[in-house]
Design a protein around this motif. Structure first.
Motif, mmCIF file in Angstrom:
data_model
loop_
_atom_site.group_PDB
_atom_site.id
_atom_site.type_symbol
_atom_site.label_atom_id
_atom_site.label_comp_id
_atom_site.label_asym_id
_atom_site.label_seq_id
_atom_site.Cartn_x
_atom_site.Cartn_y
_atom_site.Cartn_z
ATOM 1 N N ASP A 1 0.992 -1.222 -0.109
ATOM 2 C CA ASP A 1 0.119 -0.171 0.001
ATOM 3 C C ASP A 1 0.657 0.960 0.211
ATOM 4 N N GLU B 1 -9.237 -6.892 -1.403
ATOM 5 C CA GLU B 1 -10.522 -7.009 -2.446
ATOM 6 C C GLU B 1 -10.387 -5.802 -3.042
ATOM 7 N N ALA B 2 -9.643 -4.477 -2.218
ATOM 8 C CA ALA B 2 -8.941 -3.447 -3.348
ATOM 9 C C ALA B 2 -8.490 -3.852 -4.438
ATOM 10 N N TRP B 3 -7.504 -5.226 -3.901
ATOM 11 C CA TRP B 3 -6.265 -5.541 -5.203
ATOM 12 C C TRP B 3 -6.834 -6.299 -6.040
ATOM 13 N N ARG C 1 -14.022 -7.772 -8.661
ATOM 14 C CA ARG C 1 -15.292 -6.811 -7.331
ATOM 15 C C ARG C 1 -16.756 -6.277 -7.751
#
Length: 301
Positions: free
Chosen positions: A223, A266-268, A274
């Motif tokens: 991150d 999840e963001a990746w 998604r």
């Protein structure tokens, strides 16, 4: 022997127990979802043995029943659903089903399946677990689905344990000069006093849980823009993408991502993955009640 009198016509009560490797949670509820009592106990996983696991399940159940202040006649109306970690081991289900119990009925399933039933209000759907391990599980038109989750280190790709393993590997290669060094590789190696032989000694006794302790470190560096960390997390996310897509291809109408790493990973995930994810509607204890026969909730969106 059949019951007679008012209790015979009384509506059933539902007991759900989520028996996992770290502890048991139990609840007693009405068919409408009113919580009457809750209980906690130690782990219930088949690797600890059937007797020890059953004792923990009973302890959690009895605590919930005591809080609900139920008498013998009411206990006899309970339909119980029990999720047990490792129930797929050979002979485990038969051993549990042979145990005596005071309930109207009892049903057993893996802890993953009851989590899936809870996530989709007892209806068809699937989950991808992303925690210390990883696995895809589902139930569609009476068929149980499974993708991955065959155990670390041969499987569980994209999990916390797998992410930790990859981080230790790349840190050792960086120490050899075979891979670029970065803040991530230096911090991983520092955990072993900058001595690769210490990492080897640790490896000899390390468990999946031990490897997973590196996952938050990898996520933090990724991150922050660490190039090595970003590549490791992206590779792990691609494995989770594959689990989700495989479940959708097998007919799962909903897929929920659960587990300790789920929100971070999840963001990746790929944009198409998604878009396919749906939030979990309820927990594994509720799923255990659906296993016991509690009616499914409204069709999830």
């Amino acid at each position: 022997m059949s019951s007679t009198g008012p209790a015979a016509n009384a509506p059933p009560l539902y007991l759900g127990v989520d028996g996992g490797g770290t502890g048991c949670r139990a609840r007693v509820e009405t068919a409408e979802g009113t919580v009457l009592g809750q209980g906690l106990a130690g782990p219930a996983a088949t690797r600890f043995g059937i007797e020890r696991s059953w004792a923990a399940i009973l302890q959690a159940a009895e605590a919930a029943i005591a809080e609900a202040d139920l008498g013998a006649a009411e206990i006899a109306r309970i339909r119980a659903g029990i999720g047990v970690a490792g129930l797929g081991r050979k002979g485990a289900r038969e051993a549990f089903e042979a145990l005596a119990h005071p309930f109207a009925s009892i049903a057993f399933a893996t802890d993953g399946l009851v989590a899936c039933l809870g996530a989709h209000a007892g209806r068809d759907g699937a989950i991808v677990i992303c925690g210390t391990g990883s696995c895809g599980l589902g139930r569609v038109e009476g068929r149980d689905l499974r993708v991955g989750g065959w155990g670390f280190p041969i499987s569980d790709e994209g999990s916390g344990a797998d992410l930790g393993l990859q981080a230790v590997r790349v840190a050792l290669r960086a120490a050899d000069g075979r891979h670029e060094a970065s803040p991530l590789t230096r911090e991983v190696l520092a955990r072993f006093g900058d001595d690769p032989l210490e990492a080897v000694a640790w490896m000899d006794r390390a468990t999946a849980t031990d490897y997973a302790t590196f996952a938050p470190l990898v996520m933090r560096h990724a991150d922050a823009g660490d190039p090595v960390g970003r590549r490791l997390v992206q590779a792990g996310a691609e494995q989770i993408d594959g689990l989700v897509r495989a479940l959708v291809d097998r007919g799962a109408p909903r897929v929920s991502l659960i587990g300790g790493l789920s929100s971070a990973v999840e963001a990746w995930l790929a944009p198409d993955v998604r878009r396919r994810l749906s939030p979990a509607l309820d927990d594994a204890v509720t799923g255990a009640m659906h296993l016991a026969g509690r009616p499914a909730g409204d069709a999830p969106a």
